[in-house]
Write a protein that holds these residues in place. Structure first.
Motif, PDB file in Angstrom:
ATOM      1  N   GLU B 112       0.813  -1.219   0.000  1.00  0.00           N
ATOM      2  CA  GLU B 112       0.000   0.000   0.000  1.00  0.00           C
ATOM      3  C   GLU B 112       0.843   1.263   0.000  1.00  0.00           C
ATOM      4  N   ARG B 113       2.159   1.113  -0.014  1.00  0.00           N
ATOM      5  CA  ARG B 113       3.044   2.266  -0.153  1.00  0.00           C
ATOM      6  C   ARG B 113       3.880   2.100  -1.407  1.00  0.00           C
ATOM      7  N   ARG B 114       4.486   0.923  -1.531  1.00  0.00           N
ATOM      8  CA  ARG B 114       5.319   0.654  -2.693  1.00  0.00           C
ATOM      9  C   ARG B 114       5.081  -0.751  -3.205  1.00  0.00           C
ATOM     10  N   ARG B 210       1.481   7.402  -5.928  1.00  0.00           N
ATOM     11  CA  ARG B 210       1.524   7.295  -4.469  1.00  0.00           C
ATOM     12  C   ARG B 210       2.545   8.265  -3.891  1.00  0.00           C
ATOM     13  N   SER B 211       2.306   8.658  -2.627  1.00  0.00           N
ATOM     14  CA  SER B 211       3.192   9.624  -1.978  1.00  0.00           C
ATOM     15  C   SER B 211       4.484   8.963  -1.544  1.00  0.00           C
ATOM     16  N   ARG B 212       5.578   9.686  -1.715  1.00  0.00           N
ATOM     17  CA  ARG B 212       6.890   9.169  -1.291  1.00  0.00           C
ATOM     18  C   ARG B 212       7.130   9.378   0.187  1.00  0.00           C
ATOM     19  N   GLY B 215       3.470   7.130   5.047  1.00  0.00           N
ATOM     20  CA  GLY B 215       3.277   5.690   5.122  1.00  0.00           C
ATOM     21  C   GLY B 215       4.491   5.005   5.704  1.00  0.00           C
ATOM     22  N   ARG B 216       4.270   3.765   6.123  1.00  0.00           N
ATOM     23  CA  ARG B 216       5.369   3.018   6.719  1.00  0.00           C
ATOM     24  C   ARG B 216       6.248   2.434   5.617  1.00  0.00           C
ATOM     25  N   PRO B 217       7.536   2.679   5.684  1.00  0.00           N
ATOM     26  CA  PRO B 217       8.405   2.152   4.640  1.00  0.00           C
ATOM     27  C   PRO B 217       8.519   0.636   4.729  1.00  0.00           C
ATOM     28  N   GLU B 221      13.204  -1.187   2.129  1.00  0.00           N
ATOM     29  CA  GLU B 221      13.243   0.115   1.455  1.00  0.00           C
ATOM     30  C   GLU B 221      14.423   0.930   1.963  1.00  0.00           C
ATOM     31  N   GLU B 425       8.282  -1.790  10.794  1.00  0.00           N
ATOM     32  CA  GLU B 425       7.467  -2.473   9.791  1.00  0.00           C
ATOM     33  C   GLU B 425       7.669  -3.975   9.881  1.00  0.00           C
TER      34      GLU B 425
END
Lengths: 49, 428
Positions: B112-114, B210-212, B215-217, B221, B425
């Motif tokens: 959901e982030r990357r 998506r925003s950089r 969110g939790r990496p 990452e 995470e």
């Protein structure tokens, strides 16, 4: 060198130049009296006691 | 799974043997399970009759990337044939099964982030000690072990998969890549999940960017500022050393003069003129320090005027020397500064007189529990005045230091904060 680092190097150079200019002119924004870049603080016209 | 050229499978249109809705079998000849996207029943894709081998057990979810979508990832076109929602280790994620008839299957993992691009390995990584493993010359740190469960599944898969399937997962990570070992009673598989650049999957499948920053990496990452922290630190250090070096250079005109004055306690104003003071530089800083060590429960107000003889322009400043003492329940107390400094900045060159106006006062109110000292103060307060020309101001020095250090410090904070969030995470 990334663009961000290049700009940071330029920033450091600018800060050092400003510091040297302030040092040479005996300038401080925190002084109680005297000249600043934009105005004269604590100075008044001839009123010698 | 093979990278060898293979015949293009035929997409077969069939009807779900459970609900009768039309569905597609996209990787016919490869897929083992087919989960109906309308009713969620699991069909046996190896059976021409598409026998129902699992009933729908929950409401259907809609994948963000629809089944049958095609997009180019890592330079190859892939078709989304399956979708799973999994959870474990306190986190949930989505897995898309990608298919290319010439390159086989891959996984697209969405936290959901990357997105990460997963490739199943055909060999086991070697253990190199300290809980680490290595493959293709890259070492991976042990991250976490947990049980992963399937909470939703739809589409077709090359293995039998149903909701509530469980596997034991061990993750190993290095910046940009993660190895996941999945074990159940019958097999053990290793998958390498490589982090994809921001925007690649969004562009490939037409998703919103998506925003950089938020969110939790992901655990694998890399910090977005990792490549800038140390160069910025060394650059900033060099600038700080240059700043210290420049501040240590003394002006040639730097000099100090002193004179003595006295002020009568509660007496009339007492003005003294000290001069001449030559300021040879175009502009210079001047400090005027007063030193009144005999003050005792009394204070002296100083008004200074630095007057240029020719133009009669005057630069004015005020300070107070004070010292108080007494006794209370905690014992003796003292406060005050009997050595105040008045600072004059950027004074133009010329010949000046310093007009010193001193008014001394005795403190008699005795507020609270404070008690005046028993030692009687002298009637006259002797004061030493020290004038420093070409003085060095510390303010600009610290301002410059702050301006230099701010960016590397911010980068370091972002880097450390990112690392901490990444370790929280834990999972994918």
């Amino acid at each position: 060198m990334s663009r961000a680092l290049f700009y940071y190097a330029l920033w450091c150079l600018l800060v050092l130049l400003l510091f040297v200019a302030a040092n040479v002119n005996g300038y401080s924004p925190f002084a109680d009296s005297g000249h600043s870049v934009f105005f004269v603080r604590g100075a008044s016209g001839p009123h010698h006691k | 799974m093979s990278d060898d050229p293979a015949p293009t499978p035929t997409v077969r249109a069939i009807n779900c043997t459970s609900c009768g809705a039309p569905i597609s079998l996209r990787a016919a000849g490869y897929s083992v399970s087919l989960i109906c996207e309308h009713c969620g029943s699991t069909l046996d894709a190896t059976d021409d009759a598409f026998k129902v081998i699992g009933k729908a057990s929950q409401a259907l979810a809609v994948p963000q990337i629809p089944l049958g979508s095609r997009g180019t990832v890592r330079g190859l076109e892939w078709e989304v044939v399956g979708f799973m929602r999994r959870y474990g280790d306190g986190a949930g994620w989505y897995e898309y099964l990608l298919f290319n008839p010439y390159h086989g299957y891959r996984f697209l993992i969405d936290d959901e982030r990357r997105f990460s691009f997963g490739t199943m390995l055909d060999r086991r990584p070697e253990k190199i000690g300290g809980g680490r493993v290595a493959i293709d010359g890259d070492a991976y740190d042990r991250l976490s072990s947990y049980t992963a469960r399937v909470s939703f599944v739809v589409g077709e898969f090359y293995w039998r998969v149903t909701t509530d399937d469980e596997v034991a997962v061990s993750d190993y990570a290095r910046p940009g890549s993660m190895l996941s070992r999945e074990r159940n009673d019958s097999e053990e598989t290793w998958t390498r999940n490589e982090l994809l650049p921001f925007g690649e999957v969004e562009t490939a499948f037409g998703l919103a960017k998506r925003s950089r920053l938020f969110g939790r990496p992901a655990a694998h990452e890399e910090s977005p500022v990792a490549d800038m922290v140390w160069p910025a630190f060394w650059l900033g250090l060099c600038a700080c050393i240059a700043l210290i070096f420049m501040s240590a250079i003394e002006r040639p005109s730097h000099d100090t003069f002193s004179t003595s004055v006295s002020a009568r306690l509660d007496g009339p104003d007492h003005a003294v003129v000290y001069g001449p003071i030559d300021l040879p530089d175009r502009r210079t800083g001047v400090f005027v320090r007063a030193f009144a060590p005999t003050l005792d429960n009394s204070w002296v107000d100083f008004d200074y005027s630095l007057v240029e003889r020719r133009s009669q322009i005057s630069y004015d400043a005020s300070t107070t020397a004070e010292f108080y003492s007494g006794y209370d329940s905690d014992g003796r107390w003292t406060e005050g500064n009997y050595r105040p400094v008045a600072t004059f900045a950027g004074i133009p060159g010329g010949t000046y007189d310093l007009v010193i106006d001193a008014q001394a006062h005795r403190w008699t109110s005795g507020t609270g529990s404070a008690m005046p000292s028993y030692s009687a103060p002298p009637e006259d307060v002797p004061i030493t005045i020290e004038i420093e020309r070409g003085a060095f101001f510390a303010g600009p020095f610290w301002l410059a230091m702050l301006a230099i250090v701010a960016w590397p410090a911010a980068l370091l904070y972002i880097h450390i904060d990112f690392g901490q969030r990444r370790h929280k995470e834990g999972g994918r």
